[in-house]
Each structure stands twice: as structure tokens, then as C-alpha cells.
Motif scaffolding. Sequence first.
Motif, short mmCIF file in Angstrom:
data_model
loop_
_atom_site.label_atom_id
_atom_site.label_comp_id
_atom_site.label_asym_id
_atom_site.label_seq_id
_atom_site.Cartn_x
_atom_site.Cartn_y
_atom_site.Cartn_z
N LEU A 1 0.78 -1.23 0.32
CA LEU A 1 0.27 0.16 0.05
C LEU A 1 0.73 1.60 0.09
O LEU A 1 0.13 2.04 -0.86
CB LEU A 1 -0.81 -0.14 1.22
N MET A 2 1.85 0.88 0.55
CA MET A 2 2.87 2.61 0.86
C MET A 2 3.49 2.65 -0.49
O MET A 2 3.86 3.84 -0.91
CB MET A 2 3.96 2.08 1.35
N VAL A 3 4.00 1.54 -0.70
CA VAL A 3 4.50 1.66 -2.75
C VAL A 3 3.66 2.17 -3.40
O VAL A 3 4.17 3.19 -4.71
CB VAL A 3 4.83 0.19 -2.93
N VAL A 4 1.73 2.12 -3.32
CA VAL A 4 1.43 2.60 -4.40
C VAL A 4 0.99 3.77 -3.65
O VAL A 4 0.54 5.05 -4.43
CB VAL A 4 0.10 1.43 -4.79
N PRO B 1 10.48 -8.83 16.63
CA PRO B 1 11.92 -8.21 15.83
C PRO B 1 11.33 -7.09 14.96
O PRO B 1 11.81 -6.35 14.76
CB PRO B 1 12.80 -8.76 15.91
N ILE B 2 10.99 -8.67 13.80
CA ILE B 2 10.77 -7.69 12.28
C ILE B 2 9.34 -6.52 12.61
O ILE B 2 10.01 -5.63 11.65
CB ILE B 2 10.70 -8.85 11.71
N VAL B 3 8.46 -7.23 13.44
CA VAL B 3 7.79 -5.39 13.24
C VAL B 3 8.76 -4.19 14.00
O VAL B 3 8.44 -2.89 13.02
CB VAL B 3 6.82 -5.78 14.09
N ILE B 4 9.50 -4.44 14.92
CA ILE B 4 10.34 -3.29 15.21
C ILE B 4 11.14 -2.78 14.48
O ILE B 4 10.58 -1.85 14.54
CB ILE B 4 10.11 -3.81 16.82
N LEU B 5 11.89 -3.54 13.71
CA LEU B 5 12.53 -2.59 13.00
C LEU B 5 11.98 -2.36 11.33
O LEU B 5 12.74 -1.34 11.50
CB LEU B 5 13.61 -4.42 12.70
N SER B 6 10.79 -2.73 10.90
CA SER B 6 10.49 -2.28 10.10
C SER B 6 9.64 -0.41 10.35
O SER B 6 9.77 -0.10 9.25
CB SER B 6 9.37 -3.75 9.81
N VAL B 7 8.91 -0.66 11.03
CA VAL B 7 8.29 0.12 11.85
C VAL B 7 9.40 1.72 11.87
O VAL B 7 8.94 2.56 11.62
CB VAL B 7 7.71 0.40 13.11
N GLN B 8 11.00 1.47 12.35
CA GLN B 8 12.26 1.91 13.06
C GLN B 8 12.29 2.25 11.58
O GLN B 8 12.54 4.05 11.41
CB GLN B 8 13.46 1.46 13.71
N GLY B 9 12.08 1.13 10.16
CA GLY B 9 12.71 1.33 9.20
C GLY B 9 11.91 2.72 8.38
O GLY B 9 11.75 3.95 7.19
N LEU B 10 10.47 2.60 8.59
CA LEU B 10 9.37 3.09 7.84
C LEU B 10 9.47 4.56 8.65
O LEU B 10 9.59 5.63 7.68
CB LEU B 10 8.18 2.09 8.25
N TRP B 11 9.56 4.85 9.59
CA TRP B 11 10.17 5.95 10.14
C TRP B 11 11.11 6.13 9.90
O TRP B 11 10.34 8.08 9.65
CB TRP B 11 9.77 5.50 11.88
N ALA B 12 12.37 6.34 9.33
CA ALA B 12 13.52 7.43 8.78
C ALA B 12 12.70 8.20 7.44
O ALA B 12 13.20 8.94 6.95
CB ALA B 12 14.16 6.27 9.41
#
Length: 352
Positions: free
Chosen positions: A94-97, A316-327
Motif C-alpha cells: 500500500l505504501m509503495v502505491v 523483532p521484524i515489526v519493530i525494525l520495520s516500523v523504525q525503518g519506515l519512520w526514518a
Amino acid sequence: MAQYADYIFVACLAAVLGAVLAWGFKTLPDASWQFVASAPKKRSADGKSWEAVNFTYYGLIIACSSAFSVTLAVFLLGAASVPVWSSLAVTLALMVVCIPSSKILARIVEKKKHTFTVGGALFIGVLTMPWIVWGLKLAAGEGSGIQVLPVCAAMAIAYGFGEGLGRLACISFGCCYGKPFSQVHPVLQKLLNGKGFVFTGETKKISYASGLDGQKVFPIQALTAVIYCASALLSTLLFLSGHFGLSLLQVLMVTQIWRFFSEMLRDDYRGEGKISVYQVMMIIAILYTALLPLVFPMGEALKPALALGWKAVWSPIVILSVQGLWAALFVYYGKSTVTGGAISFHVVKDHI
């Protein structure tokens, strides 16, 4: 106590959101809350200062609101027994779109290169979301636990929270602003008891686009934030009760009906005509959403469990993914292209 867990969860969420919104309404119209940082880019021609790139609170707030909404979507989907990888895959798709759409549609409708449209991005998201989920379900197979309606409902709730909190970003940047308070119907003036926003700062959009800095304007961003978050809270409760179709319809219909009418209270440019292109998009989105429960009926009854949701978000994958998204979102939306700056450096001789 267990039977009241859903209500306690939503009540706590409402209390936190209420505190954040109240702080934002009071603080963010001030000029000092537009830029969070400036970084030197290259030395100026005279060699005495540096040209700077500005990073805005707009980008910071968008990044935080998006990270929160994605986390909540993963929580709700986890509660509905949807695997974490499926939640992240739908969110990423969804974000890519939607993220590029927010800029492309603004350029088409408003003829501006350096602006974004959440309404346009939502329209594209509403059209594509069910089919993205349906395609993921086909790829994952019948045993994946993915059902189109719950996933769409969770994403719609996340949108409600994300845009509701995201309106604080608009207050900070001075965009998506309302009409001068004197031009608003007297009934609305009386209902709000004269409490409009007064923006300060010549670099806020309301200043350079309309010259309304220092004037009391209708607090359209605040009303939108409250209505969106309240609607998302109600849909969260419906979702946790297993009413996925009603949850989806409630949050999207309330938010889009309000968006349609709120356009009439805004003073920023929204395209030509009395009814803007964005308003037409909203009508189409409402009608389209109403058909989704018929096109994608629930396969079997499902009652979400809060414990499963907490387990999903602590992955852990959710936490890291959300941090990457935030940045990524902070850089994408926070790097200002409509303002510039100059920075000079000097030695503090008393500290040598």
C-alpha cells in the motif's frame, strides 16, 4: 474483567490520543514549531555562511503518525490471527502505491511539484487495497489465515488514526488551513465560541500562499483530527468485536463524508470548480467501499484476541520495520523543498 478488556484498551488509546491532540492544537500554530532542524548543504558564494536544507516538524509528525498507524494495523491483524509477514506485506504494498500517488495526484490536480495530497493517496489506496489483499491471499494459499475484509478494515482504521494525527503536521506547516473566521457561518462561529487558529511565521504556507498569518482562521485541521480519531476508535471497538464489515464502512464513510464537507471550509487551493476533483474522488471511494462486503464476504466468523495482537507487535521484524519506515518517511516528507536557510558558525572565545 476479561469481557471489558476491549473497552479498556480503546479507552486508554482515546486518553493518549486526546492528550496529544490537545497539546498539538495549542502549540503547533506557533512559528517556532515549523522546523525541527537545519543542516548545512554547501558554502555560500561569499564564504561567510552555508546554504541549509530544512527538516520540518511536518515530516517528523507524519513519520510518527504513520509509524503509530502501521503498528496499530499489525496489532489488529495479529489479534485477528493474520500472520505478521502478511500484515507487513500488505502495508508495504500500500505504501509503495500510495506514497508516490500523494505527490503525483497533487501535481496533476493542483499543478504543483512540491506538495502532497493525502486525499488523492487515500483514493488510490481504497481502489487497490482489496485486490492487493486478495492477491496476497491467493499467493499464500487457503491456510494462510488471510481474509480480505478484516485486513481492509484494519488498514482503514490505521488510515483514520494516521490522518487524524497527521493533521497535526498540517497545523505545524500551516497547510490545509481553514477560511478566515469572519467568513464562516455564524452558527459555526457560535458553536466554536470564536476559538480559531492564529498561525505565525512567514514561512508557513498560510502566510506565503494566502497572507493569513496573524489572522484567526477556522480550525479545520483540529476538527478533522478529532473526527478521524474518534471514528477510528469506534471502528477499533467494532473490529475487536468481530464486526469487520461495519468497522470498515464506518471509518471510511465517516472520514470521507467529513472530508467532502470540510473542503468547503478550507481556504487553500484545492483545484478548479466549486466541487473539487478531490471531492469527486471521495464520493467514488464511499460508493466503492460500500460494495466491498458484498464482493469479499467473510468466510468464517472470527473474534480477535488482544493477547495475539500484543504478541504480533513485539516481533523483532515489526519493530525494525516500523523504525525503518519512520526514518524513510521523515526524510521523504520532512526535507523541505519550499523553504531554504542560511547557517553561520563561529568560535565561542569565552569557552576556549
